[in-house]
Design an enzyme around this catalytic site. Sequence first.
Site, short mmCIF file in Angstrom:
data_model
loop_
_atom_site.label_atom_id
_atom_site.label_comp_id
_atom_site.label_asym_id
_atom_site.label_seq_id
_atom_site.Cartn_x
_atom_site.Cartn_y
_atom_site.Cartn_z
N SER A 357 0.43 -0.66 0.00
CA SER A 357 0.00 0.00 0.00
C SER A 357 0.70 1.07 0.00
O SER A 357 1.65 1.46 -0.09
CB SER A 357 -0.30 -0.01 -0.12
OG SER A 357 -0.33 0.31 -0.37
N ASP A 358 0.57 2.47 0.94
CA ASP A 358 1.60 3.52 0.65
C ASP A 358 2.95 3.02 1.14
O ASP A 358 3.06 2.48 2.22
CB ASP A 358 1.27 4.86 1.31
CG ASP A 358 0.14 5.58 0.60
OD1 ASP A 358 0.05 5.40 -0.64
OD2 ASP A 358 -0.61 6.31 1.25
N THR A 359 3.93 3.26 0.40
CA THR A 359 5.25 2.68 0.59
C THR A 359 6.27 3.59 -0.09
O THR A 359 5.90 4.41 -0.91
CB THR A 359 5.30 1.28 -0.06
OG1 THR A 359 4.19 0.51 0.41
CG2 THR A 359 6.58 0.54 0.23
N VAL A 360 7.54 3.44 0.25
CA VAL A 360 8.60 4.06 -0.55
C VAL A 360 9.52 2.97 -1.07
O VAL A 360 9.80 1.99 -0.38
CB VAL A 360 9.42 5.10 0.25
CG1 VAL A 360 8.56 6.32 0.56
CG2 VAL A 360 10.00 4.52 1.52
N MET A 447 6.59 0.80 -5.94
CA MET A 447 5.82 0.66 -4.71
C MET A 447 4.34 0.79 -4.99
O MET A 447 3.93 1.17 -6.08
CB MET A 447 6.27 1.70 -3.68
CG MET A 447 6.22 3.15 -4.16
SD MET A 447 4.60 3.87 -4.49
CE MET A 447 3.87 3.87 -2.88
#
Length: 566
Positions: A357-360, A447
């Site tokens: 999901s949100d990620t870097v 990502m």
Amino acid sequence: MDTEFTFNSRRSPVVCLHGCVATSQPLASTVGLDILKRGGNAADAAVAIAAALAVTEPCSTGLGGDAFCLFYSADTGEIQGINGSGRTACAQTLDFMESRGYSTESPPSVFDALNVTVPGAAACWCDTKELFGSQKLSLQEILSGAVELAELGFPVAEVTAHHWADNVAALRDAGKKLGDDLLIDGHAPKSGEVFKNPALARTLKELGEHGKPGFYQGRVAKAIVDVISKDGGVMTLDDLRSHNSEVTTPISTEYKSTRLWELPPNSQGLVALLLLNILENFPQLRATGHNSSDYIHVFVEAVRLAQTDGLCYLGDPAHTSIPLETLLDKSYSSQRAQLIIMDRAMEQTKPGPITASDTVYFCIIDSHGNACSFVNSTYMGFGTGLVPDGCGFSLQNRGANFSLHRGHINCIAGGKRSYHTIIPALLTDSVTKSQKPQQLLAALGVMGGFMQPQGHVQVLLNMMEFGMNPQQALDAPRVFVQYDQKSGQWFVNLEEGIEQEVAEELRRRGHKVNWPVTGHQRSQFGRGQIITVGDWWNPSATQASRLPRVLWAGSDPRADGCALGY
């Protein structure tokens, strides 16, 4: 901010000789490049970048989340991995969840404290430095760039500001309040506004000075347990103290004289390999044209098959047996490929039969040829939004990926790791070790939750099948195949830039298509980084053009970042 923000970068690929970093934030790229120039290697720079991104993109990553690492050694050609994912609290069994009234039909809110798993990032940073680092720089020196950003402040970048505000709003809509450490006067910082995080600076200093005990014991650990307990969770100090990373042997598959490397389960890297194996059975894809209706149709159907298998067979290998050898056998993917019919979408997808999901995201290649492919995430934005007092970071909600269906391979259990979406990747040639050390071709990743294996394969095929350079491969419009659990249907999201005629033809074949996806909604297609060794993707390249060793890099225009080299 313009809600119809344009992502076409018109960037040239970055080319350099001695070392390169590619991240989603320019200040983090600068921090990583500085470590390389100070004598650190790719692993050292990865830890420095992870910490810098924890400061500059806390709505995507941080010490409250997990991390995964792949490292390529230029000396040996060996690839090793670190699984830095955390486990559930030991007390959090399925019986416990059911006693709280939760079930498959009625799970806890995604922001519930019961979805906090032990944060694995801090241990992964320490282990990456100890196992793969140059040993020329201390952990304090490696983290110093991030500490400075947190103490002195930094101007928030445009795309980050948008997601920061969106995720704060999502938490508020769910009745949650993000801690003041991550806000300015109760609000998300605006683009260009200077943000400071002295609490995170203190936490980073303690980690640098004491290593893992500075996070999993003492002040920080107590603050984590306290905030979880106040919100109804059951994590204990023992759960934190007993956490450890896992050094793993990566899994891989061969595709046209190259080999794609991913981390094994509980990571969904397996899905990327299954997807590539299925697509190998369609050699005509290049001739159909990039992002043509035939190309996207086959890709979508292959994603459905690969992801269905992943959701069925992928879990924590410490708790269940996973038939990796059978799943990765080319004959298995050949059988799966036969289910794809060109003129219509499959009515349903079922897991393939198994007899056994949100990620870097960011990557680095240093002057010696070592490479580090690294991903760090708090999952859904700020995760649960729970911020331990005085620590400067939010706690992840990775436990939302567990199943509450008794007997499911990914069913929740005490001390278990969930199905994990974050996956770094490396690409090498396909020679065997008996011939010579495998040669690195690229460090790459995209990502974005369940988009990640789809993104890996799309940018890889952009280079291998269509001769795009790394920046072009990231710029090109993407497809995101999304399963909606409530309706039980698959949706095909097409990014702006894909032709309307293609969308209409896909609908005719029975796909449920969302087109065009524009503006900041394009973040669903992920944010990638690529660094290649030489221009092997260029069909007109010769061996002479690849000497001396030139690094080519691209950074995704859907984020704020850039690639930097020297």
